[in-house]
Design a protein around this motif. Structure first.
Motif, PDB file in Angstrom:
ATOM      1  N   UNK A  39      -6.779   2.422   8.499  1.00 50.24           N
ATOM      2  CA  UNK A  39      -7.137   1.015   8.701  1.00 50.24           C
ATOM      3  C   UNK A  39      -5.984   0.092   8.309  1.00 50.24           C
ATOM      4  N   UNK A  40      -5.315   0.391   7.194  1.00 47.06           N
ATOM      5  CA  UNK A  40      -4.196  -0.436   6.734  1.00 47.06           C
ATOM      6  C   UNK A  40      -3.033  -0.355   7.719  1.00 47.06           C
ATOM      7  N   UNK A  41      -2.739   0.852   8.190  1.00 40.02           N
ATOM      8  CA  UNK A  41      -1.640   1.003   9.147  1.00 40.02           C
ATOM      9  C   UNK A  41      -1.917   0.228  10.440  1.00 40.02           C
ATOM     10  N   UNK A  42      -3.175   0.248  10.866  1.00 38.95           N
ATOM     11  CA  UNK A  42      -3.536  -0.505  12.074  1.00 38.95           C
ATOM     12  C   UNK A  42      -3.354  -1.999  11.850  1.00 38.95           C
ATOM     13  N   UNK A  43      -3.721  -2.477  10.667  1.00 41.44           N
ATOM     14  CA  UNK A  43      -3.574  -3.903  10.375  1.00 41.44           C
ATOM     15  C   UNK A  43      -2.111  -4.296  10.218  1.00 41.44           C
ATOM     16  N   UNK A  82       3.467 -10.862   2.552  1.00 43.64           N
ATOM     17  CA  UNK A  82       4.323  -9.764   2.102  1.00 43.64           C
ATOM     18  C   UNK A  82       4.399  -9.691   0.581  1.00 43.64           C
ATOM     19  N   UNK A  83       4.353 -10.848  -0.074  1.00 41.31           N
ATOM     20  CA  UNK A  83       4.334 -10.851  -1.542  1.00 41.31           C
ATOM     21  C   UNK A  83       3.117 -10.088  -2.050  1.00 41.31           C
ATOM     22  N   UNK A  84       1.962 -10.329  -1.438  1.00 45.62           N
ATOM     23  CA  UNK A  84       0.758  -9.619  -1.839  1.00 45.62           C
ATOM     24  C   UNK A  84       0.865  -8.132  -1.530  1.00 45.62           C
ATOM     25  N   UNK A  85       1.468  -7.802  -0.399  1.00 44.77           N
ATOM     26  CA  UNK A  85       1.669  -6.390  -0.080  1.00 44.77           C
ATOM     27  C   UNK A  85       2.565  -5.727  -1.124  1.00 44.77           C
ATOM     28  N   UNK A 138       2.234   0.633  -4.898  1.00 43.68           N
ATOM     29  CA  UNK A 138       1.769   1.987  -5.181  1.00 43.68           C
ATOM     30  C   UNK A 138       0.906   2.537  -4.070  1.00 43.68           C
ATOM     31  N   UNK A 139      -0.086   1.752  -3.665  1.00 37.25           N
ATOM     32  CA  UNK A 139      -0.962   2.181  -2.577  1.00 37.25           C
ATOM     33  C   UNK A 139      -0.204   2.268  -1.267  1.00 37.25           C
ATOM     34  N   UNK A 140       0.705   1.305  -1.039  1.00 36.53           N
ATOM     35  CA  UNK A 140       1.444   1.284   0.210  1.00 36.53           C
ATOM     36  C   UNK A 140       2.330   2.513   0.366  1.00 36.53           C
ATOM     37  N   UNK A 141       2.870   3.002  -0.744  1.00 34.56           N
ATOM     38  CA  UNK A 141       3.704   4.199  -0.666  1.00 34.56           C
ATOM     39  C   UNK A 141       2.903   5.392  -0.171  1.00 34.56           C
ATOM     40  N   UNK A 142       1.619   5.452  -0.546  1.00 31.87           N
ATOM     41  CA  UNK A 142       0.780   6.541  -0.079  1.00 31.87           C
ATOM     42  C   UNK A 142       0.325   6.367   1.351  1.00 31.87           C
ATOM     43  N   UNK A 143       0.369   5.137   1.849  1.00 30.44           N
ATOM     44  CA  UNK A 143      -0.119   4.838   3.199  1.00 30.44           C
ATOM     45  C   UNK A 143       1.001   4.899   4.227  1.00 30.44           C
ATOM     46  N   UNK A 144       2.153   4.310   3.870  1.00 29.30           N
ATOM     47  CA  UNK A 144       3.259   4.237   4.825  1.00 29.30           C
ATOM     48  C   UNK A 144       4.095   5.503   4.698  1.00 29.30           C
ATOM     49  N   UNK A 160       8.304   2.322   1.961  1.00 26.13           N
ATOM     50  CA  UNK A 160       7.829   0.962   1.705  1.00 26.13           C
ATOM     51  C   UNK A 160       8.991  -0.029   1.767  1.00 26.13           C
ATOM     52  N   UNK A 161      10.192   0.395   1.334  1.00 27.42           N
ATOM     53  CA  UNK A 161      11.377  -0.467   1.418  1.00 27.42           C
ATOM     54  C   UNK A 161      11.666  -0.826   2.867  1.00 27.42           C
TER      55      UNK A 161
END
Length: 623
Positions: A326-330, A362-365, A370-376, A408-409
């Motif tokens: 869901x996050x990747x789609x958004x 992007x600041x909020x992302x 931590x979560x983004x590293x597992x998603x992206x 994530x970078x």
């Protein structure tokens, strides 16, 4: 054969324990039988005193009394009697397993076990306040002295009974009572926390506002469930059954398994209806859920035995996969929306709403790195080739001891680049070239400021910031050169002029300067530089280029004009200090709050919904 606990039936033995040992022991008894006879004689008084059988000789009060609470010394005697009897029985079994005396000892042991089962149940059910998960899991210093004392007694009594019953071979009966009681405590607590209350059909019918409230409640409830409920139950179970690792691990797993898995039910039901979630403003709630599910998974794995870990892992991994999709789609929708934005440029070259929205997003992302590293995980190092060299990205571009994930970078740097490219395209809508550079400088400066002041600094790195700060200076330099070139030229002394030039030429120079300065000020009167630091830097830069040159010309010819009787005010309109004052009034704009607006692809629309981590998040996206 063991009798069921709390049975009121008589013991299967009909022996009279009131008989004296001398009338029972015959000359054929072995030494072992004599030993157990003596142990029976020593133990039977305390055991029969607390016999639960209504037909026994024990007083009716004793049958209903709380032995461990009201008669602690008697309880110790009972436990010692059981321990002595057990040792004697083990000794006799080795010598003669068919001994009649052994049968009598077993009957006496049954009476003691029934009593201990009753006491174990009474303590568990009657001490619910002191065995509350928050009390057990809290530190000793956070509890009152009375709570510490009572809790100590309660837990010590439960442990002493459990140890006694396990050593006597009645561990299953003890564990059965414990599991029935504590499992009901877990189920009731989870229900009171609101976990597991909702059905799939109820979730389906909820609008987003109500669903967001449920998400907030769930996020709060799972923290209590993990940090207090399951942690407290683990502490209690480990203490009570510390004498047996197998019993301790299996007992906790059995009482907590269903409750632990129920923690995942609500997010699972949500993911069945993804259409409710797939919009940009809802991403942060999904990331909150992702973080929470991951933390629940890790904490439960630390608590449970190895045989249950695969069950928890499978449940968590499946859910994390759905949340990640869901996050990747958004994120893809977010990038596409930036690229397709068709909104107009802002007047005066100020900060575009698109810039505000995207950077705050992007600041909020970045706060969810931590979560983004597992998603992206679908951005390989090859994607680095897509980023221009000027962005200075590398897998270790983040500052500090722990570098962020390359994925994530690259992903966040790419989104910033998409924004900057979109802004660059919008400059074509400006008629004045110098205004387009001012627009780029203002917006890039805002981008850099947001990176510098947030977690994005640790992700994109200080080198990224330095390079883009230089880019801001480059844009401003081009703005000054193009926008003020006529003034710079007019303020300087023409090379072909000498002290003997005619008054007509002097007047022409002053008039040329007046005209060009006023023209530029009039044109740029509505142009803005929102950032005060950047605004002051530009004013100082302009003043340093204009005022000194003008001052030389001013001082050289003003006196001569005055001596000839020339009307000064119409020719020499500005003293050097006047120029400084005029420049100081430039680049201000009326501040209009757009906090209740949000960017939505190609337009701004009012919104009252909020994003995750507080009701102010969506409003702050437009600051």
């Amino acid at each position: 054969m063991r009798t069921l606990f709390f049975s009121s039936s008589k013991s299967s033995s009909s022996h009279d324990y009131s008989s004296s040992p001398s009338s029972i022991i015959s000359s054929t008894h072995t030494f072992c039988e004599s030993l157990i006879e003596e142990t029976i004689q020593n133990s039977q008084s305390i055991i029969t005193k607390w016999d639960l059988d209504p037909s026994s000789a024990s007083a009716s009060y004793n049958r209903v009394a709380n032995l461990f609470r009201d008669h602690p010394e008697e309880a110790k005697r009972l436990l010692k009697a059981v321990k002595d009897l057990q040792h004697a029985m083990q000794f006799v079994i080795k010598d003669s397993s068919n001994s009649k005396v052994l049968v009598r000892a077993h009957d006496l042991m049954q009476i003691a076990m029934k009593r201990l089962q009753k006491e174990f149940y009474t303590i568990l059910s009657g001490s619910s306040y002191f065995l509350d998960h928050e009390t057990v899991s809290s530190s000793r210093h956070s509890r009152s002295s009375i709570e510490n004392e009572v809790l100590g007694f309660v837990m010590a009594d439960l442990k002493s009974i459990a140890d006694c019953m396990i050593n006597a071979g009645y561990g299953k009966e003890c564990v059965k009572i414990y599991k029935l009681n504590r499992k009901s405590v877990i189920d009731e607590t989870l229900y009171n926390l609101g976990i597991g209350k909702l059905s799939s059909s109820q979730v389906q019918k909820m609008d987003w506002e109500l669903l967001e409230i449920k998400i907030t409640n769930w996020l709060s409830s799972v923290k209590v469930a993990i940090n207090a409920l399951f942690c407290g139950e683990k502490i209690l179970c480990d203490y009570v059954f510390s004498s047996s690792d197998n019993i301790r691990e299996s007992c906790f797993s059995e009482i907590a398994k269903d409750g632990a898995l129920s923690l995942f039910l609500f997010p699972e039901m949500m993911m069945k209806y993804k259409k409710k979630l797939l919009s940009l403003e809802k991403m942060f709630r999904i990331l909150d859920l992702y973080d929470a599910v991951y933390e629940v998974w890790i904490e439960l794995e630390l608590m449970f035995s190895s045989d249950l870990i695969p069950v928890v892992e499978a449940k968590a991994m499946s859910l994390l996969g759905k949340l990640g999709d869901a996050v990747r789609a958004m994120l893809l929708e977010f990038e596409t929306a930036i690229q397709k934005d068709s909104s107009k440029v802002v007047q005066g070259g100020g900060i575009h709403p698109l810039t505000r929205y995207v950077m705050n997003y992007l600041v909020f992302l970045g706060d969810y790195s931590g979560a983004m590293c597992g998603i992206i995980v679908d951005y390989s190092p090859v994607s680095l080739q897509m980023i221009p060299e000027s962005c200075c990205l590398s897998p270790t571009s983040g500052d500090g001891n722990s570098s962020p994930s390359p994925a994530i970078v690259v992903r966040l740097a790419w989104l910033v680049l998409v924004l900057l490219c979109k802004l660059d395209g919008k400059t074509q809508l400006y008629k004045d070239v110098e205004l387009s550079y001012l627009f780029l400088a203002n917006n890039l400066n805002y981008v850099v400021s947001k990176v510098r002041e947030s977690n994005l600094k640790l992700i994109l790195g200080s080198e990224w910031i330095s390079k883009h700060e230089m880019k801001v200076k480059e844009y401003m330099s081009k703005y000054e050169r193009i926008g003020w070139s006529k003034v710079f030229t007019a303020a300087s002394i023409p090379e072909n002029l000498t002290s003997e030039i005619s008054l007509t030429e002097v007047k022409e120079c002053f008039n040329k300067f007046n005209s060009s300065f006023e023209d530029v000020c009039r044109t740029q009167n509505s142009w803005v530089i929102p950032d005060s630091k950047l605004r002051d830097q530009v004013k100082l830069s302009l003043a340093s280029k204009i005022v000194p040159m003008y001052q030389v010309f001013y001082e050289m010819y003003r006196g001569e004009l005055a001596r000839t009787g020339t009307e000064m005010e119409s020719i020499v309109r500005y003293a050097p200090d006047d120029l400084q004052n005029y420049l100081s009034d430039l680049f201000y704009s009326v501040s209009v709050s757009d906090g209740s607006m949000r960017w939505s692809g190609s337009y701004l629309t009012s919104t009252s919904s909020s994003l995750s981590k507080g009701d102010t998040k969506e409003k702050s996206l437009c600051r």
